[in-house]
Each structure stands twice: as C-alpha cells, then as structure tokens.
Design an enzyme around this catalytic site. Sequence first.
Site, PDB file in Angstrom:
ATOM      1  N   ASP A  55       0.826  -1.227   0.000  1.00  0.00           N
ATOM      2  CA  ASP A  55       0.000   0.000   0.000  1.00  0.00           C
ATOM      3  C   ASP A  55       0.857   1.273   0.000  1.00  0.00           C
ATOM      4  O   ASP A  55       0.656   2.180   0.843  1.00  0.00           O
ATOM      5  CB  ASP A  55      -0.902   0.029   1.254  1.00  0.00           C
ATOM      6  CG  ASP A  55      -1.677  -1.262   1.465  1.00  0.00           C
ATOM      7  OD1 ASP A  55      -2.099  -1.863   0.471  1.00  0.00           O
ATOM      8  OD2 ASP A  55      -1.872  -1.647   2.641  1.00  0.00           O
ATOM      9  N   GLU A 262     -11.488  -0.218  -3.195  1.00  0.00           N
ATOM     10  CA  GLU A 262     -10.674   0.352  -2.104  1.00  0.00           C
ATOM     11  C   GLU A 262      -9.478   1.067  -2.731  1.00  0.00           C
ATOM     12  O   GLU A 262      -9.355   1.171  -3.949  1.00  0.00           O
ATOM     13  CB  GLU A 262     -10.199  -0.753  -1.136  1.00  0.00           C
ATOM     14  CG  GLU A 262      -9.299  -1.798  -1.780  1.00  0.00           C
ATOM     15  CD  GLU A 262      -8.939  -2.942  -0.838  1.00  0.00           C
ATOM     16  OE1 GLU A 262      -9.438  -3.013   0.295  1.00  0.00           O
ATOM     17  OE2 GLU A 262      -8.142  -3.818  -1.271  1.00  0.00           O
TER      18      GLU A 262
HETATM   19  O1  FUB Z   1      -3.078  -3.631   3.528  1.00  0.00           O
HETATM   20  C1  FUB Z   1      -4.381  -3.878   4.013  1.00  0.00           C
HETATM   21  C2  FUB Z   1      -5.402  -3.561   2.974  1.00  0.00           C
HETATM   22  O2  FUB Z   1      -5.152  -4.340   1.813  1.00  0.00           O
HETATM   23  C3  FUB Z   1      -5.389  -2.147   2.461  1.00  0.00           C
HETATM   24  O3  FUB Z   1      -5.940  -1.216   3.345  1.00  0.00           O
HETATM   25  C4  FUB Z   1      -6.136  -2.346   1.198  1.00  0.00           C
HETATM   26  O4  FUB Z   1      -6.095  -1.270   0.327  1.00  0.00           O
HETATM   27  C5  FUB Z   1      -5.468  -3.590   0.653  1.00  0.00           C
HETATM   28  O5  FUB Z   1      -4.272  -3.297  -0.010  1.00  0.00           O
END
Ligand code: FUB
Length: 360
Positions: A55, A262
């Site tokens: 991320d 997301e």
């Molecule tokens: O790293 C945890 C979660 O996985 C992140 O918040 C999302 O965007 C995904 O990458």
Amino acid sequence: MGIFFTLLAICACTPSQVETSLTSPLTKMVIQNASGTREVDIMKKPLITHIYTADPSAHVFEGRLYIYPSHDLDHDNPPTPDGDQYDMVDYHVFSLENMHSPPVDHGQVLHLADVPWAKKQMWAPDAAFKNGTYYFYFPARDHAGIFRIGAATSISPAGPFTPQPEFIPGSFSIDPCVFIDEDGKVYMVFGGLWGGQLEKWQKGYFDPAGVEPGDTEPALGPRVAKLSSDMLSFASPIEEISITAEDGQPLLAGDHARRFFEAAWLHKYNGAYYLSYSTGDTHFIAYATGQKPTGPFVFRGYVLNPVVGWTTHHSIVEFQGKWYLFYHDSSLSGGVSNKRNVKVAELVYNADGSIQTIEP
Ligand code: FUB
C-alpha cells in the site's frame, strides 16, 4: 514462506536508519504507442526486501521521495472475511534521494501500542505536509471492531509520528488519501468494501448487517471530506464520490471490472483531477477523471493490470521530472497475499491525458 533477510548496509545515518543494499535498479523498457516508441523505467524486482511492505503512498518532501507503506508481518493467519490475515501493528517510512538510489528505512515510526483508540489491523496509510508539520493518516479497527482513521504528527517527514489520542471524529472505513489542491484546500478521500466495511455505512451509521447494493444498482463510491486547517478533523460533511461511465450513467455494483473497491488515490495532471482505485475482486487499478477533487469522475481505463497476490494498491507521484506509479505485489513471498512488497514503474500519459496501462 520465509522472508529473504537481506544484508543491510548501515549507512552514515542516524542509528534507526538503514540503507537497504539489495535494491534492484530501475531498468529501461521500450514501449510502443501511436506516437512511436519510448524508453520508460520499470522495476521488475521488489524495491524493499528486508521486510514486507504494501500500500505505498509516495510523496516528495524536502526534495526526497518518501514512501509511507503498510508493514506486512511474516505470519500465517488464515484469511477471513474481516481480513485477519492483514494483521499489521506498525509502520516504517522509507525515502529515496533519486530513483536510482537505494531506499533508506527510517525505522518504525508508529506502533499500535501507542494509539489508545486502536485495537488492530493498521492498514494503508498516507501522509501530508502543511504549516511546518508532517501528518500521517492511518486506518485501524477501534476497540468495538469498527475501522476508523487516525492522525499522527511529526516535525520530520521521516517521523516518528505522535498519534492523536482519538480517531478523527466521524471517520470510518479504510485507506485514507490526503490531497492538497493548488488553492491550498485539503481533501481526504477514503473507503473500502468488504474487510474495509464501507457497505456497512450506507445508512450514515455503522450497520453490521449492511451489504453491497444489488448488481443493477449504482456502486458505492469512495467518500470525500475537506480537512480542517489543523488537518486533524473534517471541515465539511462527508460526501460520496460518483464514478460514471462515459455516458454519464453511474457505474453499477455488478460491474466488478470497473467499480470502486478500495485504495483511492487522488492526483492532478494538466489541470484535471485523477481518481485511481482498486477494483478489488477483479484486481485492477482503474482510473477516472473529473473537473473537481470531489467529482463526479468519468471512468477512463486501467493504470495497472492484476499483480501477483489478491490485493492491489498504489500511489501516483511526480518526482524529478517524471511520473511514477508505486504499487505492490506478492512476488517476494512467492505469492502469499498478505506478504507483499513495494515496486515502482514509470507512468506515461498520452496526449489526451489518458494513462498507458502498466503490465506488472
Ligand atoms: O493492507 C491492508 C489492505 O489491503 C489495504 O488497506 C487495502 O487497500 C489492501 O491493499
């Protein structure tokens, strides 16, 4: 799968900093498009190899490229709908002098134990600079199991960061991205489905029974709010961002190849606002463009095709005259979805502002 513990060369830095020695240099790749061929930089190997990182939110501060990633742990929690395999407890910050220099690990900058309101799962963070202070934003589950977004501050882009005692009032879900526009206004875009709980907030409060809309209904969009001048609270109502197809119709919840899931990231290029995001279960980084940071945005295509591993998450930044996509995959762990590593590739725009899709 065990992590490759690389040789760490201690650099002439403070004791908490290490310069990673097994950095793969960016390599040139020739791409071809309608306007001819061009050489771009792409990193085929992980940028950081001594710990797992994911991320990546990249920013240029004080002339250096700083990376604010999640820190994946080398554990084997079984996957659950709540994302218990992503059970992270701290953050490290990294920086680069230029795109051919090794990343410096500035060490642990924030730990779960120092955040009174947070119980677990420190997920994708972001950072911003305003009025002489560096701000670090991070999601985590509170003691009731609800994802909230916290803020922490530092006098240095390399941290360490001191957390606020409470999460940002009214915040929820995951994946904050803080964008400062040229007029100085500051926006936080956030949200994520499934493990990120966004579908449970459709009524304006947390409803544990909340589910995604039906396939023929409009998809849920990321949320956006202005930040206050002290950068520690929302200064406007939280709005839902609309992402439409080219015909102006909202993307539908059943359109899994294009709908927001997301990992929202907002940036500006040639006067247009670009909202890029993960499509989740179809594993693309998609993008849409608009005339305002709050949208509406029109779907334009893909920034990045699916990577090794379930999740995909990125940031886009201009540094030393070129644009770069920072992203992650799970190649370092041999494909374990919760043991990820940051990578980078040069991003190329076409004359009409569209982005050339990167093949990881
Ligand atoms: O790293 C945890 C979660 O996985 C992140 O918040 C999302 O965007 C995904 O990458």
